[in-house]
Write a protein that holds these residues in place. Structure first.
Motif, PDB file in Angstrom:
ATOM      1  N   LEU A   1       7.559 -10.539   7.015  1.00 47.62           N
ATOM      2  CA  LEU A   1       6.284  -9.892   6.720  1.00 47.62           C
ATOM      3  C   LEU A   1       5.808 -10.387   5.356  1.00 47.62           C
ATOM      4  CD1 LEU A   1       4.221  -7.716   7.641  1.00 47.62           C
ATOM      5  CD2 LEU A   1       5.636  -6.030   6.473  1.00 47.62           C
ATOM      6  N   HIS A   2       4.576 -10.902   5.332  1.00 51.73           N
ATOM      7  CA  HIS A   2       4.010 -11.467   4.108  1.00 51.73           C
ATOM      8  C   HIS A   2       2.903 -10.563   3.572  1.00 51.73           C
ATOM      9  CE1 HIS A   2       5.650 -15.689   4.608  1.00 51.73           C
ATOM     10  NE2 HIS A   2       5.880 -15.163   5.800  1.00 51.73           N
ATOM     11  N   MET A   3       2.825 -10.467   2.260  1.00 50.32           N
ATOM     12  CA  MET A   3       1.714  -9.769   1.634  1.00 50.32           C
ATOM     13  C   MET A   3       1.372 -10.430   0.304  1.00 50.32           C
ATOM     14  SD  MET A   3       3.584  -6.182   0.557  1.00 50.32           S
ATOM     15  CE  MET A   3       4.273  -5.971   2.199  1.00 50.32           C
ATOM     16  N   ILE A   4       0.091 -10.455  -0.010  1.00 52.83           N
ATOM     17  CA  ILE A   4      -0.381 -10.957  -1.300  1.00 52.83           C
ATOM     18  C   ILE A   4      -0.999  -9.783  -2.050  1.00 52.83           C
ATOM     19  CG2 ILE A   4      -1.972 -12.519  -2.490  1.00 52.83           C
ATOM     20  CD1 ILE A   4      -1.632 -14.464  -0.196  1.00 52.83           C
TER      21      ILE A   4
ATOM     22  N   ILE B   1       7.931   0.520  -4.241  1.00 53.20           N
ATOM     23  CA  ILE B   1       7.715   1.212  -2.959  1.00 53.20           C
ATOM     24  C   ILE B   1       8.526   0.547  -1.845  1.00 53.20           C
ATOM     25  CG2 ILE B   1       5.980   1.680  -1.172  1.00 53.20           C
ATOM     26  CD1 ILE B   1       3.939   2.051  -3.453  1.00 53.20           C
ATOM     27  N   LEU B   2       8.526  -0.796  -1.815  1.00 50.95           N
ATOM     28  CA  LEU B   2       9.242  -1.520  -0.767  1.00 50.95           C
ATOM     29  C   LEU B   2      10.741  -1.258  -0.830  1.00 50.95           C
ATOM     30  CD1 LEU B   2       7.356  -4.950  -0.931  1.00 50.95           C
ATOM     31  CD2 LEU B   2       7.148  -3.193   0.843  1.00 50.95           C
ATOM     32  N   LYS B   3      11.296  -1.136  -2.011  1.00 47.07           N
ATOM     33  CA  LYS B   3      12.738  -0.911  -2.155  1.00 47.07           C
ATOM     34  C   LYS B   3      13.167   0.438  -1.576  1.00 47.07           C
ATOM     35  CE  LYS B   3      13.688  -3.900  -6.144  1.00 47.07           C
ATOM     36  NZ  LYS B   3      14.089  -3.951  -7.570  1.00 47.07           N
ATOM     37  N   LYS B   4      12.240   1.365  -1.502  1.00 49.73           N
ATOM     38  CA  LYS B   4      12.556   2.698  -0.972  1.00 49.73           C
ATOM     39  C   LYS B   4      12.348   2.788   0.541  1.00 49.73           C
ATOM     40  CE  LYS B   4      11.258   5.002  -5.306  1.00 49.73           C
ATOM     41  NZ  LYS B   4      10.314   5.959  -5.938  1.00 49.73           N
TER      42      LYS B   4
ATOM     43  N   SER C   1      15.185  -7.149   2.851  1.00 52.30           N
ATOM     44  CA  SER C   1      15.246  -8.080   1.734  1.00 52.30           C
ATOM     45  C   SER C   1      13.834  -8.315   1.209  1.00 52.30           C
ATOM     46  CB  SER C   1      15.885  -9.410   2.140  1.00 52.30           C
ATOM     47  OG  SER C   1      15.054 -10.103   3.048  1.00 52.30           O
ATOM     48  N   ILE C   2      13.733  -8.681  -0.078  1.00 50.85           N
ATOM     49  CA  ILE C   2      12.440  -8.913  -0.720  1.00 50.85           C
ATOM     50  C   ILE C   2      12.507 -10.220  -1.498  1.00 50.85           C
ATOM     51  CG2 ILE C   2      10.712  -8.023  -2.345  1.00 50.85           C
ATOM     52  CD1 ILE C   2      11.874  -5.235  -1.914  1.00 50.85           C
TER      53      ILE C   2
ATOM     54  N   VAL D   1       7.368 -11.630   0.154  1.00 43.56           N
ATOM     55  CA  VAL D   1       7.852 -11.828   1.525  1.00 43.56           C
ATOM     56  C   VAL D   1       9.033 -10.894   1.747  1.00 43.56           C
ATOM     57  CG1 VAL D   1       8.770 -13.463   3.197  1.00 43.56           C
ATOM     58  CG2 VAL D   1       7.142 -14.251   1.451  1.00 43.56           C
ATOM     59  N   ILE D   2       8.978 -10.137   2.830  1.00 41.94           N
ATOM     60  CA  ILE D   2      10.063  -9.190   3.102  1.00 41.94           C
ATOM     61  C   ILE D   2      10.582  -9.353   4.526  1.00 41.94           C
ATOM     62  CG2 ILE D   2       9.200  -7.506   1.441  1.00 41.94           C
ATOM     63  CD1 ILE D   2       8.150  -5.847   3.754  1.00 41.94           C
ATOM     64  N   GLN D   3      11.863  -9.114   4.677  1.00 40.08           N
ATOM     65  CA  GLN D   3      12.456  -8.990   6.010  1.00 40.08           C
ATOM     66  C   GLN D   3      12.299  -7.526   6.401  1.00 40.08           C
ATOM     67  OE1 GLN D   3      16.547 -10.136   6.250  1.00 40.08           O
ATOM     68  NE2 GLN D   3      16.761  -9.529   8.399  1.00 40.08           N
TER      69      GLN D   3
END
Length: 310
Positions: free
Chosen positions: A229-232, A243-246, A252-253, A261-263
């Motif tokens: 999953l991609h985000m800019i 936020i993503l870590k929670k 993964s980040i 980019v995250i798994q």
């Protein structure tokens, strides 16, 4: 229309098909995909009545078909990977011969084969010798020939191998027409780039087993959930990472400037919730998308997952 359950086939001590299952509906163009030696041709030959399975059932319209060879021949059309074309015949003689073999003689037979040659763009070559034709032209007259008896199930074993651009365009057009006419088509191939455009449904097999099958878009959707999953982020990268870590679905980040980019193992609804949460937190998200997949990456992913289980 076509149902295969628990199909098994052994050659000596080697297992070619291991409880193989497959379903193909009326009007579906089904791509049977797998590497060389996985059992694709064995499945096709059993459906064509050339090989007999050791176990399992094959039904067409709910009726067992393998014990009724006359009905099988009336129902199924088959083009093998290495097709015979009787090179000493002209195209019209070739078509007349096969029309006569199924009881189509005279004007009735001529009308039938002429209309089919026209459909595959070969009507202007009926006086040419088959031997003089290109491989693509031979593929087209074989397609016309196999449709003479108007089968309900069409089997094509590796038809896209060596296909020229004109023949590829003709075959794509024919597949669309046959789908609209309600014919079921099974195409076996390991040329994955061509299958995406040809098929409505796909099945991926490996070592004699069906790993996944269904409508092409649905299969891609199910598998692509594991793509990256991609985000800019234009503003608020540190807050976004917090936020993503929670998020329990984030495994993964990876961060490179504004590009994150995250798994991500959540589904489409989870993705939507994550995006809403980021925007609601005041983070400026410029883009947010799953990494697109293709048939080749899908095949590698599915077979890799199976290898990891063994």
């Amino acid at each position: 229309m076509l149902e295969i359950n628990g199909l098994c086939k052994f050659f000596g001590g080697e297992c070619a098909l291991d409880n193989f299952d497959m379903e193909v509906g009326q009007g579906q163009i089904f791509g049977l995909i797998g590497s060389n030696g996985c059992g694709k041709t064995t499945v096709i030959k059993i459906l064509a009545g050339i090989l007999t399975p050791d176990r399992g059932k094959v039904r067409i319209d709910g009726k067992p078909i393998l014990a009724d060879l006359p009905r099988l021949k009336q129902t199924v059309g088959y083009i093998p990977a290495h097709f015979g074309t009787y090179p000493n015949l002209k195209v019209k003689e070739y078509m007349e011969f096969f029309a006569a073999s199924i009881g189509l003689y005279g004007l009735k037979g001529r009308d039938r084969w002429e209309s089919l040659l026209k459909r595959v763009g070969m009507q202007e070559h009926e006086d040419d010798f088959v031997e003089s034709l290109s491989r693509g032209m031979k593929q087209r007259i074989c397609l016309a020939r196999v449709l003479l008896h108007n089968p309900r199930l069409l089997l094509l074993d590796e038809p896209v191998a060596g296909m020229d651009p004109v023949t590829r365009s003709v075959v794509k057009g024919m597949m669309k027409q046959l789908k609209e006419e309600g014919m079921a088509v099974v195409i076996s191939s390991n040329v994955l780039t061509e299958m995406t455009d040809l098929c409505t449904h796909i099945g991926i097999m490996d070592r004699g087993q069906m790993l996944i099958q269904g409508e092409q878009t649905e299969v891609f959707r199910r598998i692509n959930m594991s793509n990256l999953l991609h985000m800019i982020i234009l503003e608020g990268e540190d807050q976004a990472v917090g936020i993503l870590k929670k998020d329990p679905y984030v495994k993964s980040i990876s961060i490179e400037g504004h590009h994150i980019v995250i798994q991500y193992e959540g589904d489409e609804q989870d993705e939507s919730n994550l995006l809403s949460f980021l925007v609601g937190a005041g983070i400026r998200v410029q883009s947010f998308y799953r990494e697109p997949g293709d048939l080749e990456s899908l095949f590698m992913q599915v077979t890799k997952e199976r290898s990891g289980k063994i």
